[in-house]
Design an enzyme around this catalytic site. Structure first.
Site, PDB file in Angstrom:
ATOM      1  CB  ILE A  21      -0.866  -0.019   1.166  1.00 52.36           C
ATOM      2  CG1 ILE A  21      -1.983  -1.475   1.231  1.00 52.36           C
ATOM      3  CG2 ILE A  21      -2.082   1.178   1.258  1.00 52.36           C
ATOM      4  CD1 ILE A  21      -2.582  -1.256   2.512  1.00 52.36           C
ATOM      5  CG  ASP A  40      10.090  -0.525   3.532  1.00 52.82           C
ATOM      6  OD1 ASP A  40       9.024  -0.291   3.277  1.00 52.82           O
ATOM      7  OD2 ASP A  40      10.672  -1.718   4.023  1.00 52.82           O
ATOM      8  CE1 TYR A 149      -1.518  -5.937  11.360  1.00 50.43           C
ATOM      9  CE2 TYR A 149      -3.761  -6.513  10.862  1.00 50.43           C
ATOM     10  CZ  TYR A 149      -2.600  -5.779  10.579  1.00 50.43           C
ATOM     11  OH  TYR A 149      -2.874  -4.719   9.498  1.00 50.43           O
ATOM     12  CG  HIS A 197      -3.493 -11.033   1.900  1.00 49.03           C
ATOM     13  ND1 HIS A 197      -2.078 -10.706   1.771  1.00 49.03           N
ATOM     14  CD2 HIS A 197      -4.117 -10.664   2.945  1.00 49.03           C
ATOM     15  CE1 HIS A 197      -1.806 -10.163   3.061  1.00 49.03           C
ATOM     16  NE2 HIS A 197      -3.087 -10.172   3.696  1.00 49.03           N
TER      17      HIS A 197
END
Ligand code: UDP
Length: 333
Positions: A21, A40, A149, A197
């Site tokens: 994202i 990152d 999470y 996913h």
């Protein structure tokens, strides 16, 4: 998107900007002429995904480097996407999740306070709600995460409330539902190792990379027995962040909004749509339910519509699946 009359250019730090994202966000910010620094650790992100933004490879757990990065530029705001985000992993290793997602964010917030950056957009999740008590979830729904999470994301949301009161930090937490799809140009997409996913797994099967899609449970109390989720196009999530940034320009305080399409689709419906969009047969195997999966998760997007002026534009299943299919046929990383 963020342009204001006079063409103001913002300096934005994007933590986790090499991830799925975050990279879509970085691309949009660059297209709009903003200055972007990506921080990152590349644990799950991809160097290739940050384009022309400058990349600092650093971990949020490295407090010194985080502060040093924040000192390099007078940042107007921080967008924080960096997190570990696989529910099953978080059940196996909650310490790692709390360390990375909560302690890492605390380091970021401390550094922001030190250098006086007072605007944050935080990637939260529908997982903060836990087991839904009603079909459509609004922001008033109780927050009772059922996995580590979700607990880490809720912990940060609470930290942001404290930080607002004590230090005047303004923040928007965006509670994403199921992020999906890819950018129009086929430059960026969803690429996780291993992939967990639904949509990427369906497309992997369509490409013959996996023998069959495993459907986790067909005995849920839903119309066809498979889980219902609210899929939101990654470009619509990016729009949501742009709206949130503008919102923080006009409003100080701590805010939370759902980002979902408001529509629910079952695993079987997504599969059917994927067969149509790809034109490929996709075999399935029905397996047992996956631990921690609620039957239905659908957002109310009323508040984000009213307050942020945000509206999803690409989150119909066909737009999501056709953009994701383009990427999966020709991934760049
Ligand atoms: N799912 C599935 N097979 C897969 C991956 C996911 O049946 O290979 C189901 C999963 O049980 C859930 C839905 O698809 O009901 C969405 O799962 P995903 O992991 O994409 O997102 P989540 O809702 O867990 O954030």
């Amino acid at each position: 998107m963020l342009r204001v009359p006079g063409g103001l250019c913002l300096n934005i730090l994007v933590c986790g900007g090499a991830g799925y994202i975050g990279a879509h966000m970085v691309k949009r910010l660059l297209q709009e002429g903003h200055e972007v620094v990506v921080l990152d650790n590349l644990s799950t992100g991809h160097r290739e995904a940050v384009g022309d933004a400058s990349l600092v490879v650093a971990d949020l757990l490295d407090a010194e480097k985080v502060e040093r990065t924040l000192r390099t530029t007078a940042f107007d705001a921080v967008l924080h996407f960096a997190a570990m985000s696989i529910v099953a992993d978080s059940m196996r290793d909650p310490y790692a999740y709390h360390q990375n997602n909560v302690v890492g964010t605390l380091n970021l917030l401390r550094a922001m306070r030190t250098v006086r950056v007072d605007k944050l957009i935080f990637s939260s999740t529908a997982a903060v709600y836990g087991m839904p008590r009603q079909h459509v979830l609004d922001e008033q729904h109780p927050v009772e995460p059922i996995n580590p999470y979700g607990a880490t994301k809720l912990a940060v949301e609470r930290l942001l409330e404290d930080a607002s009161r004590a230090y005047g930090l303004s923040s928007v937490s965006l509670r994403y539902f199921n992020a999906a799809g890819a950018d129009q140009e086929g430059e960026l997409g969803e690429s996780h190792q291993p992939e967990t996913h639904l949509i990427p797994n369906i497309l992997r099967s369509a490409l013959g990379m996996d023998p069959a899609l495993r459907i986790f449970g067909s005995d849920y109390p839903t119309p066809d027995g498979t889980c219902v989720r609210d899929y939101i196009h990654v470009d619509d999530l990016v729009d949501g962040h742009a709206c949130a940034l503008r919102y923080l320009d006009r409003n100080a305080g701590v805010f939370r909004f759902n980002l979902g399409s408001g529509e629910g689709y079952s695993v079987a419906q997504v599969l059917e749509a994927a067969r149509r969009v790809t034109g490929r047969p996709i075999s399935v195997e029905v397996e047992a339910r996956r631990a921690g999966d609620p039957a239905t998760l659908v957002a109310s997007r009323e508040l984000a519509g009213r307050e942020l002026g945000w509206e999803p534009r690409k989150s119909d299943l066909d737009s999501i699946l056709s953009s994701a299919w383009r990427w999966h046929c020709k991934p760049r990383y």
